[in-house]
Every structure is written in structure tokens, then in C-alpha cells.
Design a protein around this motif. Structure first.
Motif, PDB file in Angstrom:
ATOM      1  N   ILE A 266      30.025 -13.525  -3.886  1.00  0.00           N
ATOM      2  CA  ILE A 266      29.049 -13.168  -3.886  1.00  0.00           C
ATOM      3  C   ILE A 266      28.491 -12.888  -5.734  1.00  0.00           C
ATOM      4  N   ASP A 267      29.517 -12.437  -5.849  1.00  0.00           N
ATOM      5  CA  ASP A 267      29.798 -11.836  -7.482  1.00  0.00           C
ATOM      6  C   ASP A 267      28.991 -12.907  -8.617  1.00  0.00           C
ATOM      7  N   SER A 268      30.411 -13.855  -8.127  1.00  0.00           N
ATOM      8  CA  SER A 268      29.875 -15.596  -8.891  1.00  0.00           C
ATOM      9  C   SER A 268      28.413 -15.985  -8.716  1.00  0.00           C
ATOM     10  N   CYS A 269      27.865 -15.785  -7.270  1.00  0.00           N
ATOM     11  CA  CYS A 269      26.573 -16.556  -6.958  1.00  0.00           C
ATOM     12  C   CYS A 269      25.641 -15.646  -7.879  1.00  0.00           C
ATOM     13  N   LEU A 270      25.537 -13.750  -7.848  1.00  0.00           N
ATOM     14  CA  LEU A 270      25.038 -13.284  -8.510  1.00  0.00           C
ATOM     15  C   LEU A 270      24.698 -13.514  -9.912  1.00  0.00           C
ATOM     16  N   ALA A 271      25.908 -13.987 -10.961  1.00  0.00           N
ATOM     17  CA  ALA A 271      25.583 -14.319 -12.027  1.00  0.00           C
ATOM     18  C   ALA A 271      25.334 -14.902 -12.505  1.00  0.00           C
ATOM     19  N   LEU A 272      25.411 -16.385 -11.272  1.00  0.00           N
ATOM     20  CA  LEU A 272      24.600 -18.093 -12.423  1.00  0.00           C
ATOM     21  C   LEU A 272      23.465 -17.653 -11.782  1.00  0.00           C
ATOM     22  N   SER A 273      22.587 -16.831 -10.872  1.00  0.00           N
ATOM     23  CA  SER A 273      20.990 -17.041 -10.245  1.00  0.00           C
ATOM     24  C   SER A 273      20.197 -16.811 -11.343  1.00  0.00           C
ATOM     25  N   CYS A 274      18.847 -17.049 -11.613  1.00  0.00           N
ATOM     26  CA  CYS A 274      18.041 -17.206 -12.245  1.00  0.00           C
ATOM     27  C   CYS A 274      16.963 -15.986 -11.822  1.00  0.00           C
ATOM     28  N   SER A 275      17.257 -15.967 -10.129  1.00  0.00           N
ATOM     29  CA  SER A 275      15.358 -15.508 -10.113  1.00  0.00           C
ATOM     30  C   SER A 275      16.438 -14.383  -9.480  1.00  0.00           C
ATOM     31  N   ASP A 276      15.684 -13.321  -9.059  1.00  0.00           N
ATOM     32  CA  ASP A 276      15.689 -11.681  -8.707  1.00  0.00           C
ATOM     33  C   ASP A 276      16.744 -11.554  -7.594  1.00  0.00           C
ATOM     34  N   THR A 277      18.158 -11.011  -7.665  1.00  0.00           N
ATOM     35  CA  THR A 277      18.909 -11.212  -6.889  1.00  0.00           C
ATOM     36  C   THR A 277      19.284  -9.622  -6.629  1.00  0.00           C
ATOM     37  N   TRP A 278      17.975  -8.533  -6.482  1.00  0.00           N
ATOM     38  CA  TRP A 278      18.620  -7.122  -6.116  1.00  0.00           C
ATOM     39  C   TRP A 278      17.906  -7.037  -4.638  1.00  0.00           C
ATOM     40  N   PRO A 279      17.575  -8.055  -3.486  1.00  0.00           N
ATOM     41  CA  PRO A 279      17.376  -8.104  -2.377  1.00  0.00           C
ATOM     42  C   PRO A 279      18.668  -8.523  -1.744  1.00  0.00           C
ATOM     43  N   VAL A 280      19.559  -9.643  -2.856  1.00  0.00           N
ATOM     44  CA  VAL A 280      20.860  -9.591  -2.138  1.00  0.00           C
ATOM     45  C   VAL A 280      22.039  -8.391  -2.660  1.00  0.00           C
ATOM     46  N   GLU A 281      22.313  -7.748  -3.747  1.00  0.00           N
ATOM     47  CA  GLU A 281      22.839  -6.851  -4.620  1.00  0.00           C
ATOM     48  C   GLU A 281      22.257  -6.086  -2.794  1.00  0.00           C
ATOM     49  N   LEU A 282      21.471  -5.200  -2.506  1.00  0.00           N
ATOM     50  CA  LEU A 282      20.799  -4.253  -1.547  1.00  0.00           C
ATOM     51  C   LEU A 282      21.961  -4.644  -0.229  1.00  0.00           C
ATOM     52  N   ALA A 283      21.252  -5.666  -0.085  1.00  0.00           N
ATOM     53  CA  ALA A 283      22.137  -6.182   1.077  1.00  0.00           C
ATOM     54  C   ALA A 283      23.399  -6.738   1.392  1.00  0.00           C
ATOM     55  N   THR A 284      24.198  -6.781  -0.103  1.00  0.00           N
ATOM     56  CA  THR A 284      25.195  -7.043   0.555  1.00  0.00           C
ATOM     57  C   THR A 284      25.921  -5.310   0.165  1.00  0.00           C
ATOM     58  N   PHE A 285      25.188  -4.426  -0.380  1.00  0.00           N
ATOM     59  CA  PHE A 285      25.881  -2.574  -0.567  1.00  0.00           C
ATOM     60  C   PHE A 285      25.545  -2.253   1.313  1.00  0.00           C
TER      61      PHE A 285
END
Length: 297
Positions: free
Chosen positions: A175-194
Motif C-alpha cells: 500500500i505505502d509504495s502505491c500511495l507514494a507513486l500515485s498522482c491522484s488523491d490518496t486520502w480514501p485509500v489511506e483512510l480505508a487502510t487505517f
């Protein structure tokens, strides 16, 4: 800006050739031992009818084989430089299986702790409390819960946009690697991960710790000094593996933001994907009296 990334390059552990080869040797050796050890345990359980009761051992061994297989063979190719690229779809598939199997392991460890709690605290009623039907339901629930819990998270991650760069500073897709490379809003994924981490990791960890608190309390009330020493020895071994697993998992995923050092994440991930799968089955089985008797036979 309108071009999306179709494949990623896994960086692995960069360094001189000798350094990477040493990692390959260690990974290959531990993977071989993990697969052989777990396969032997599965074969032993199936051949010995009296071992069908602790069915969680077989489930855990089966899970560890697939968990390490989803990571280590690809990681070895990455470190050797022969298979550093991974397509977007395969990356998402690897991410889904790694997290689903990891979540299943969390549930299985908590179920095994509860099973041990019933066996130690209620030895005379254990057979009636933990019947075969309940054991099967708990095992199936662990697998189903693990895969369902990650389905939404994997879907949200697959919807992220990647415009470049395409280099993942890891030996696997996480997850962290994908979020670091994404150029879109990652907040929904970070919230879902948490939220998923809280539900899966913290809840299962609490069940495990509470079970062991009751176990230790029961052991302390045991009159026999030899019995207390033996029980504490068994619990300490289990707790050491549980500490490594839950400690590293919480460090990686139970956080409101995915901003940990990716280099540090690689080291911590090594404990989850390489060390713990090797230690878990041996500790849970070689300290089991029934398994040792079956091995002697």
C-alpha cells in the motif's frame, strides 16, 4: 500528464552484486525451509487421525506456504535483476493476496489463542466447548473474513491513477509504495487502510492478548512448579512470534497516514513475509505433545 503507468519496476534491495546475492541466498534458504516444514506438518496432520483435532495447525501451515509463495519467488527475481518489472494488474493481484492472507493469519492467530485459552482454563469441558463443528466454522470464518476485509481496500487501490515515476522502492507491491507513486488523491485509500487495520489487526490482537492474560492467570494458580514452568515456556514461545507479527504489522499499517520510510518498511516487511512464516509452524507444532508423538511414530 495524461499517460497512465502500465507496469512498475521493483527496486528490491539496491547495492553491489555480492550484497544482493547474499539476500537471495537467505531468502531462498528460508523459503525452502518454510515450504518443506509446512508441507511436512500438513502431511503429518492428514496421516495421523489423532491430529485432526488441532486443525488450526494445518490451516496455518497451508496459509504460510501461499503467503511466502506470493512474495519470495518474485523478490528473488527482483534482487537478481531477472524479473524487476511487474504489470499493474499483477501488482494489484499480489497486493490483494498478500493482505488477504496476512489478515487471515491475524484471525487464525486469535482463534488459536482462544482455543488455547479454552484448553488451559477449561480442560474438562474443552471437548464440548470446542467441538469439530465450531473449529471448522472458526477456521472458515478466518479465511472468509481475511479476504473480504481486503476486497474494498484492493479495489480502492486499483482505482488510483499513476502518472510516473514507475519505480517501487520495495521487493513487493504494498500500500505505502502505491500511495507514494500515485498522482491522484490518496486520502480514501489511506483512510480505508487505517480502518481495515484497526478492524483486522487491533481487534484480533486484543482477542489474542486477552486470551493469554486469562491463560497466564490460570497458570499462576497452578500448584505444580514444574507445570507452571512448562506452561510459561510454551506461552513465551508463542508470545514471541505473536509480538513479531503484530508489532511489525501495526508499525506498517495501523497509522493514519502512509508516510513511513519505505526503506524501513522493506526491513519490517521482511519479518512478516520471511521470518514469521518460518518460525510460526515450528513453534506451534514442535511444542505440541501430540505432534511430537506422531513424529516419533
Amino acid at each position: 500528464n495524461g499517460t497512465s503507468v502500465k507496469e512498475f519496476i521493483l527496486l528490491g534491495f539496491p547495492g553491489i552484486w555480492q550484497f544482493r546475492v547474499s539476500f537471495v541466498v537467505v531468502f531462498a534458504l528460508m523459503y525452502t525451509l518454510t515450504v518443506i516444514g509446512n508441507a511436512c506438518i500438513i502431511a503429518l496432520v492428514w496421516r495421523s487421525s489423532n491430529l485432526h483435532t488441532p486443525m488450526y495447525l494445518c490451516n496455518l501451515s497451508f496459509l504460510e506456504i501461499w503467503y511466502t509463495t506470493s512474495v519470495i519467488p518474485k523478490a528473488i527475481g527482483v534482487m537478481l535483476g531477472t524479473s524487476q518489472t511487474i504489470s499493474f494488474s499483477v501488482c494489484m493481484l499480489q497486493l490483494f493476496f498478500i493482505f488477504s492472507l496476512g489478515s487471515t493469519e491475524c484471525f487464525l492467530l486469535s482463534v488459536m489463542a482462544y482455543d488455547r485459552y479454552l484448553a488451559i482454563c477449561y480442560p474438562l469441558r474443552y471437548s464440548s466447548l470446542m467441538g469439530r463443528a465450531l473449529s471448522v466454522r472458526l477456521a472458515l470464518s478466518s479465511w472468509l473474513g481475511g479476504f473480504l476485509a481486503i476486497s474494498l481496500l484492493a479495489f480502492l487501490t486499483s482505482r488510483l491513477t499513476f502518472c510516473g515515476p514507475d519505480v517501487i522502492n520495495h521487493f513487493l507491491c504494498d500500500i505505502d509504495s502505491c500511495l507514494a507513486l500515485s498522482c491522484s488523491d490518496t486520502w480514501p485509500v489511506e483512510l480505508a487502510t487505517f480502518l481495515v487495520s484497526i478492524i483486522v489487526v487491533v481487534v484480533s490482537c486484543v482477542v489474542t492478548l486477552v486470551s493469554y492474560m486469562y491463560i497466564i492467570s490460570s497458570i499462576l494458580r497452578t500448584q505444580s512448579a514444574h507445570g507452571r514452568k512448562k506452561a510459561f515456556s510454551t506461552c513465551s514461545a508463542h508470545l514471541s512470534v505473536i509480538t513479531i507479527w503484530y508489532g511489525s504489522t501495526m508499525f506498517l499499517y495501523v497509522k493514519p497516514s502512509a508516510q513511513n520510510s519505505l526503506d524501513l518498511n522493506k526491513i519490517v516487511n521482511t519479518f512478516n513475509t520471511v521470518v514469521t512464516p518460518l518460525l510460526n509452524p515450528f513453534i506451534y507444532t514442535l511444542r505440541n505433545k501430540e505432534v511430537k508423538l506422531a513424529l516419533r511414530r
